[in-house]
Design a protein around this motif. Structure first.
Motif, PDB file in Angstrom:
ATOM      1  N   ARG A  45      24.094 -10.312   7.505  1.00 53.61           N
ATOM      2  CA  ARG A  45      24.023  -9.923   7.892  1.00 53.61           C
ATOM      3  C   ARG A  45      24.287  -9.523   9.220  1.00 53.61           C
ATOM      4  O   ARG A  45      24.494 -10.496  10.204  1.00 53.61           O
ATOM      5  CB  ARG A  45      22.587 -10.626   7.503  1.00 53.61           C
ATOM      6  CG  ARG A  45      20.779 -10.183   8.748  1.00 53.61           C
ATOM      7  CD  ARG A  45      19.545 -11.048   8.560  1.00 53.61           C
ATOM      8  NE  ARG A  45      19.787 -11.162   7.502  1.00 53.61           N
ATOM      9  CZ  ARG A  45      19.079 -12.385   6.464  1.00 53.61           C
ATOM     10  NH1 ARG A  45      19.894 -13.369   7.032  1.00 53.61           N
ATOM     11  NH2 ARG A  45      18.676 -12.446   4.754  1.00 53.61           N
ATOM     12  N   THR A  90      23.550  -8.977  13.079  1.00 54.80           N
ATOM     13  CA  THR A  90      22.022  -8.606  14.068  1.00 54.80           C
ATOM     14  C   THR A  90      22.995  -8.360  14.912  1.00 54.80           C
ATOM     15  O   THR A  90      22.838  -8.589  15.879  1.00 54.80           O
ATOM     16  CB  THR A  90      21.123  -9.651  13.854  1.00 54.80           C
ATOM     17  OG1 THR A  90      20.396 -10.309  12.634  1.00 54.80           O
ATOM     18  CG2 THR A  90      19.871  -9.861  14.631  1.00 54.80           C
ATOM     19  N   VAL A 146      23.129  -4.804   6.888  1.00 49.91           N
ATOM     20  CA  VAL A 146      23.116  -4.861   5.374  1.00 49.91           C
ATOM     21  C   VAL A 146      24.998  -4.684   4.200  1.00 49.91           C
ATOM     22  O   VAL A 146      24.539  -3.518   4.653  1.00 49.91           O
ATOM     23  CB  VAL A 146      22.185  -4.589   4.094  1.00 49.91           C
ATOM     24  CG1 VAL A 146      22.987  -5.520   3.330  1.00 49.91           C
ATOM     25  CG2 VAL A 146      20.712  -6.153   5.348  1.00 49.91           C
ATOM     26  N   ASN A 196      19.061   1.199   7.042  1.00 49.26           N
ATOM     27  CA  ASN A 196      20.834   0.597   6.891  1.00 49.26           C
ATOM     28  C   ASN A 196      21.946   1.036   8.586  1.00 49.26           C
ATOM     29  O   ASN A 196      22.710  -0.302   7.973  1.00 49.26           O
ATOM     30  CB  ASN A 196      21.225   0.150   5.912  1.00 49.26           C
ATOM     31  CG  ASN A 196      21.473  -1.458   5.626  1.00 49.26           C
ATOM     32  OD1 ASN A 196      21.692  -2.380   5.852  1.00 49.26           O
ATOM     33  ND2 ASN A 196      23.545  -0.575   5.202  1.00 49.26           N
TER      34      ASN A 196
END
Length: 402
Positions: free
Chosen positions: A264, A266, A278, A371
């Motif tokens: 993940r 960020t 992701v 995404n």
């Protein structure tokens, strides 16, 4: 430093630039330094040289003279550009736009927009003037998307002229048709060759240096680093942009293991997108191996950069890995794509999106766009539209049952 003397840095160059508006035109040069304090000193020296050569403004022209009228027109144009740039800078402060957008506005307004209008009476601007501007840009061999960008900045200038009462009405803007081209992605075969070549070159030293070129590339990068192979695969499995690679730190990455294994990411906001990314499953192993190697070298802390953490100048780091990737492409002879598009490090992101469209099963465009931190419109325009046949290869090759 004199008020009219500006120093700035543009995307694609690590050096500071200096520019001044003088005698109805912009005079500028590269200061050939990355240090802001040194840039200020060099900019003052540049200004003093202009003073000694008599190139700083002295309006010793009789009233009513045509030259004075033209000069006043140019100073009005300059003032309007400064007002627009100030407003755009305020938008940067409010986080409405990025500093890079402000820089692009500055470069275009002070560049081709000013060059086109500097000898034209501003009060007589009309629809024909706008059409002439499009022709002017077309003759510069600019792409349709670039011309549209210039027209957006040109419109801001004309709106200000209208608000000030210099022109009585807003001119009409002609339509500019965009030629949508593929985004320079690699095929599966090309991608495999890139990975193979990056491994082959790991112990190879680059020797074909043009005289005086790329002296900023440290000797430690003259041999292909082992990290390049991992970087290439990481970008394809995570959809990140090169700009993300520049600022990616270990604190931005979380390893998730369970029913699905993934990273993940960020990342800091880019192009108004804030949502986490992701990754695909292979990115986990790539990152774990990279992290273990870096910890053995004394890196790998949360605030350390994920790629080339030993390089503190992140702008230069991005230039270096871009050059290293070009080395791989040129060795393979695939720097230019089949439709003429020049490939670069950014092409790995295009490849990541393209591969998901082809091999991602029934993935919907909204999920993919979010995404990849882009828009569905961008996916449809530049990716899905060029791959619709290959995405449905099973249907194309299918046979009816007896």
């Amino acid at each position: 430093m004199p008020e009219k003397l500006k120093i700035f840095r543009i995307a694609g160059s690590k050096y500071w630039q200096v520019r001044i508006f003088s005698h109805g035109r912009y005079i500028g040069k590269s200061l050939k330094t990355t240090d802001v304090h040194e840039a200020h000193v060099l900019a003052k020296n540049f200004y003093n040289e202009l003073v000694m050569r008599g190139q700083v403004d002295v309006l010793a022209v009789p009233d009513g003279d045509a030259l004075l009228i033209m000069r006043k027109n140019q100073y009005l144009l300059h003032d309007l550009i400064e007002e627009i740039l100030q407003r755009e800078l305020e938008r940067v402060a409010r986080d409405e736009i990025k500093k890079e957008s402000w820089l692009m506005t500055k470069i275009r307004l002070e560049g081709l927009v000013f060059d086109f209008l500097r000898l034209k009476p501003l009060r007589s601007i009309n629809t024909k003037t706008v059409q002439d501007f499009v022709q002017f840009l077309t003759e510069k061999n600019l792409a349709g998307s670039t011309i549209l960008g210039y027209l957006a900045h040109f419109r801001k200038l004309l709106k200000l002229l209208f608000v000030r009462g210099v022109i009585s009405q807003m001119p009409l803007f002609p339509p500019v048709k965009l030629q949508l081209n593929s985004r320079g992605a690699f095929t599966v075969t090309e991608y495999k060759l890139i990975l193979q070549k990056s491994k082959e070159l790991t112990r190879t030293t680059y020797t074909d240096w043009p005289s005086g070129k790329r002296i900023w590339i440290h000797a430690s990068y003259h041999t292909m680093p082992i990290e390049m192979n991992g970087l290439i695969r990481f970008m394809v499995y995570t959809f990140v942009r090169p700009g993300d690679v520049r600022q990616l730190q270990h604190k931005h990455i979380e390893i998730i293991k369970g029913q699905f294994n993934y990273l993940r990411l960020t990342l800091p906001e880019v192009k108004r997108h804030k949502a986490p990314i992701v990754s695909l499953p292979p990115a986990v192993c790539i990152y774990e191996r990279l992290l273990a190697r870096q910890k053995a070298q004394g890196f790998g802390r949360p605030d350390d950069y994920v790629f080339f953490p030993q390089e503190p100048n992140r702008r230069r780091m991005l230039d270096i890995i871009g050059w290293l990737f070009n080395w791989i492409l040129k060795d393979l002879g695939i720097k230019q794509g089949p439709h003429g598009a020049m490939r670069s490090l950014y092409s790995l992101r295009h490849t990541a999106i393209t591969f998901r469209l082809i091999f991602g099963g029934n993935i919907d465009l909204l999920t993919l766009a979010r995404n990849a931190r882009t828009s569905v419109e961008m996916i449809e325009k530049f990716y899905a539209s060029t791959l619709s046949a290959e995405m449905n290869i099973a249907l194309l090759h299918g046979k009816r049952g007896k």
